[in-house]
Design an enzyme around this catalytic site. Structure first.
Site, mmCIF file in Angstrom:
data_model
loop_
_atom_site.group_PDB
_atom_site.id
_atom_site.type_symbol
_atom_site.label_atom_id
_atom_site.label_comp_id
_atom_site.label_asym_id
_atom_site.label_seq_id
_atom_site.Cartn_x
_atom_site.Cartn_y
_atom_site.Cartn_z
ATOM 1 N N HIS A 41 46.151 45.703 49.307
ATOM 2 C CA HIS A 41 45.370 46.892 48.990
ATOM 3 C C HIS A 41 45.344 47.891 50.141
ATOM 4 O O HIS A 41 45.538 49.093 49.952
ATOM 5 C CB HIS A 41 43.921 46.511 48.645
ATOM 6 C CG HIS A 41 43.763 45.870 47.309
ATOM 7 N ND1 HIS A 41 42.557 45.410 46.847
ATOM 8 C CD2 HIS A 41 44.661 45.605 46.325
ATOM 9 C CE1 HIS A 41 42.707 44.899 45.637
ATOM 10 N NE2 HIS A 41 43.975 44.994 45.307
ATOM 11 N N LYS A 88 39.193 46.027 43.160
ATOM 12 C CA LYS A 88 38.304 45.225 44.009
ATOM 13 C C LYS A 88 38.987 43.925 44.416
ATOM 14 O O LYS A 88 39.860 43.430 43.691
ATOM 15 C CB LYS A 88 36.976 44.970 43.296
ATOM 16 C CG LYS A 88 37.106 44.264 41.944
ATOM 17 C CD LYS A 88 37.341 42.775 42.061
ATOM 18 C CE LYS A 88 37.825 42.156 40.801
ATOM 19 N NZ LYS A 88 38.431 40.809 41.017
ATOM 20 N N ASP A 141 37.768 37.130 44.445
ATOM 21 C CA ASP A 141 38.265 37.523 43.129
ATOM 22 C C ASP A 141 37.168 37.546 42.081
ATOM 23 O O ASP A 141 37.094 38.466 41.261
ATOM 24 C CB ASP A 141 39.377 36.580 42.683
ATOM 25 C CG ASP A 141 40.277 37.207 41.642
ATOM 26 O OD1 ASP A 141 40.011 37.027 40.442
ATOM 27 O OD2 ASP A 141 41.232 37.905 42.024
#
Length: 325
Positions: free
Chosen positions: A80, A98, A179
């Protein structure tokens, strides 16, 4: 941007990107502009499948595409930061799946870069944009259940997952906490803010990522949050918010709810319904578009301060359970 149109790019055309792309046409003004992958063939196949105008064989090409206003970062967690920074430095608005990065330090660096460049940046915590969750926040603010004393939430997936699966791969930021645990943690944060005390315990896989994790948060006013997440068993995946004057119950799938129930003493339970098409990713996309068209650099629904506070808590919890990336 072209009038009221917002031109979307997707970086990392995997599973989550497919779900997001399928919901984008539900957003008024969303234009499916371009896809970027490390493989041109993969990008072209994704673009054809979902109706994107262009396909790029590298992330850099997508970031340089003048026909893209905002990029949705859909790579595994570990990538990311690099992907989002590439887009920010190219002047692109960014919606990052996220968790925004793997740790607080990199999240802070990314946010500072976006502020310096004057571009929009938002963590894609879709739960906080969901209409049912927004209604819950409104009811709590109005005092519908009194003072909030406790939040309970769990999120577990049925295993077993292979050692090579992204959920178990430390090189990809694997583990239940980052996660799945982010959802219970964000729910507690939305209602109670940052805790005064945080304690976690986890059982780790042979790869040294967490597969079964419990978190207990304590707040200065006296509230508590009891949260669990796992990748070795399907829990109920439900949540409840208890207050001095009532309780709000969220059914299984609390992170993308279409309904919830308000329970108060001496009253019949009140059920709220929020029917919608798609998978629910359209709400975060719509919020990002609203911000872009209004000239806002961050969203009040998932503020950058919120992202940093949650990332700081995740760092603390990971250190306690012994998960390091």
């Amino acid at each position: 941007m072209n009038g009221q149109k917002v031109r979307w790019g997707i970086l990392g055309p995997g599973g989550i990107a497919s779900t997001f792309a399928a919901d984008l046409p539900l957003v008024e003004g969303a234009e499916l502009a371009a896809v970027g992958s490390r493989s041109r063939a993969t990008a072209e196949a994704f673009a054809q499948r979902h109706g994107f105008a262009r396909a790029h064989g590298s992330y850099a090409e997508l970031a340089a595409d003048d026909g893209v206003d905002i990029v949705y970062i859909a790579t595994p967690h570990a990538f990311h930061f690099e992907a989002a920074m590439l887009c920010v430095e190219a002047g692109k608005a960014v919606l990052v799946e996220k968790p925004i990065t793997l740790d607080l330090a990199s999240a802070a660096q990314l946010i500072q870069a976006a502020r310096t460049r004057g571009v929009f940046l938002m963590e894609a915590m879709w739960m906080r944009c969901n209409p049912a969750i927004r209604k819950i926040a409104e009811l709590v603010d109005e005092g519908a259940i009194g003072w909030v004393s406790a939040v309970h939430a769990d999120f577990g997936l049925q295993g077993p997952f292979a050692a090579s699966h992204r959920l178990r791969d430390p090189e990809l930021g694997g583990g239940a906490l980052l996660d799945l645990g982010v959802y219970p943690i964000h729910l507690a944060h939305m209602l109670l803010g940052s805790p005064a005390s945080a304690h976690a315990w986890a059982h780790l896989t042979p790869e040294r990522v967490d597969e079964n994790t419990g978190v207990l948060l304590g707040y200065e006013a006296g509230a508590v949050a009891a949260l669990t997440c796992s990748i070795n068993g399907a829990s109920r995946n439900a949540a409840s918010i208890t207050g001095t004057d009532g309780r709000i119950d969220l059914p299984p799938g609390f992170f993308v709810p279409r309904t919830f129930t308000l329970n108060r003493p001496d009253r019949a339970p009140e059920t709220f319904e929020f029917a919608f098409e798609g998978s629910g990713y359209q709400f975060e996309a719509a919020e990002a578009q609203r911000c872009l068209l209004a000239g806002e650099l961050e969203s009040p629904l998932v503020s950058q301060a919120t992202t940093l506070e949650v990332m700081a808590l995740l760092d603390t919890l990971r250190e306690q359970i012994g998960v390091f990336y």
